[in-house]
Design an enzyme around this catalytic site. Structure first.
Site, PDB file in Angstrom:
ATOM      1  N   ASP A  47     -39.378  54.629 107.811  1.00  0.00           N
ATOM      2  CA  ASP A  47     -39.312  53.869 109.062  1.00  0.00           C
ATOM      3  C   ASP A  47     -38.209  52.149 108.899  1.00  0.00           C
ATOM      4  OD1 ASP A  47     -40.771  55.261 110.769  1.00  0.00           O
ATOM      5  OD2 ASP A  47     -42.588  54.000 110.215  1.00  0.00           O
ATOM      6  N   ARG A  62     -37.827  50.270 117.230  1.00  0.00           N
ATOM      7  CA  ARG A  62     -37.688  50.447 115.966  1.00  0.00           C
ATOM      8  C   ARG A  62     -35.699  49.964 116.631  1.00  0.00           C
ATOM      9  NH1 ARG A  62     -41.842  50.008 113.019  1.00  0.00           N
ATOM     10  NH2 ARG A  62     -43.029  51.393 112.783  1.00  0.00           N
TER      11      ARG A  62
END
Length: 414
Positions: free
Chosen positions: A291, A369
């Site tokens: 991530d 994100r």
């Protein structure tokens, strides 16, 4: 189409930011709490939509469990509803129904679950039709696809009559997330063994013991502030609520950003970020912290730091194909994400001759994100973030927090 235009700060950045709670820790704690009969005292519950969706569905008696776009919620609840013998239709957004779940469902079938796919084999939606323990307490499961499958099985393992032994096959990705799961289970009284040389995890049968649990602030959310400090001309930011000995794999951002120009000093309240000189190039294996890849890629592109990435294969089955999304949007910054070795090694390079002639407009692919990673570019130049509301998935207060260090304005793009 709603968008946000971020402007570079007009003065030095000095800020204290109280980060949102970790949705990774929160989602695990919510499942454990449910398995105690909701007897735990959980504090600092995450406001992220993923966690709020988990909380809502755990308390719901509806026959349909719509997880929206929350992958962790889909995987964890599928295992939880199975072992607690609840008949549910598991579904989500169109993209969620394109994200694979077959490895987890196959494992649950072996344990005694009856689950039927409603459309495409291996993908949601699927109908959970009951659970009758098969007597099998050992599973072989791939370790290189998604740690969420493994964590989902670990969380329900104590509830099985004989516990569970999991043999992880091949390379193990996102190992810190598996370790986080085990450590949280241990906090609630569960005994386990983890042989990482043989890649064998064993959980004893037992009942979770209700305990108080305070959820740590989110290191994934912290990574965006590291990028802001790295890119701003002058910045000093204290991030509140973070721990030096964190269970979260994304705390690796400390070591990564030390090479990109950010020094971390732990305080009684969290961690203080200050600017330091950056390296000219960096190589990082993101297997344990996928991530962080988007944030680091964008930061390196802007700072013209050559970045070599490995361990990002799992990005292709996230909220969007994040490898493709990065390749497309980095072009707007005059940079490229190139595949060096197929499905293994990539590099971020910036074209030296590139100069911005207009304000880049970043498409976010319905991926929180992407918005969060590219917003930091606003420390250097104006940048437009399309569909900025996607940040609600993990960091609902991001735009409000960003307003404390720079200016931005809402726009309506045609």
């Amino acid at each position: 189409m709603k968008s946000i235009l971020v402007h570079p700060p007009q003065k030095a950045i000095r800020a204290e930011i109280k980060l949102a709670a970790s949705k990774s820790e929160c989602n695990r704690a919510l499942i454990i709490n449910a398995l105690t009969g909701f007897q735990c005292d959980l504090s600092n519950i995450s406001e992220a939509r993923d966690s709020q969706t988990m909380l809502r569905l755990l308390q719901s008696e509806d026959a349909v469990a719509d997880v929206i776009d929350a992958g962790t919620t889909m995987r964890f609840l599928t295992a939880y509803f199975t072992v607690t013998n609840q008949q549910k239709l598991m579904t989500g957004t169109p993209r969620m129904c394109e994200r694979p779940i077959g490895i987890l469902v196959d494992a649950l079938h072996i344990l005694g679950a009856e689950i039927e796919y409603q459309n495409v084999t291996g993908y949601p939606p699927m109908q959970l039709k009951g659970f009758n323990y098969s007597g099998e307490n050992k599973l072989n499961i791939r370790g290189d696809v998604s740690s969420q499958y493994i964590s989902a099985l670990l969380l329900i393992a104590p509830s099985l009559p004989e516990g569970l032994t999991i043999n992880l096959e091949g390379e193990v990705g996102s190992r810190p997330y598996i370790e986080m799961t085990l450590k949280q289970m241990e906090h609630f009284g569960i005994k386990y063994s983890a042989d990482w040389e043989a890649n064998v995890l064993k959980v004893e049968p037992s009942a979770y013991q209700p305990q108080p649990y305070a959820i740590e602030s989110d290191w994934s959310g912290a990574s965006y502030w590291y990028s802001i400090v790295a890119l701003a001309a002058d910045a000093e930011v204290e991030l509140l609520g973070l721990k030096q000995n964190s269970l979260q794999g994304d705390s690796a951002i400390v070591d990564i950003m030390a090479q990109l120009g950010v020094e971390s000093t732990y305080t009684e309240r969290g961690v203080l970020l200050r600017k330091i000189p950056a390296a000219e190039s960096i190589a990082w294996d993101f297997t344990d912290c996928p991530d962080l890849a988007q944030t680091v890629a964008v930061c390196c592109a802007v700072k013209n730091i050559h970045l070599t990435l490995t361990g990002i294969e799992s990005l292709k089955i996230k909220e969007t194909d994040r490898v493709f999304a990065l390749q497309e949007e980095l072009k707007k910054l005059g940079a490229e994400l190139n595949e060096v070795e197929k499905d293994h090694k990539y590099e971020v390079v910036r074209k030296a001759e590139w100069e911005p002639t207009s304000t880049p407009s970043i498409f976010t692919y319905d991926d929180h994100r992407m918005a969060l990673a590219f917003a930091a570019v606003g420390m250097v130049q104006d940048i437009i973030i399309e569909e900025p509301g996607v940040v609600v998935k993990s960091y609902p207060g991001y735009w409000k927090d960003l307003a404390t260090v720079t200016t931005w304005e809402e726009m309506q793009l045609s």
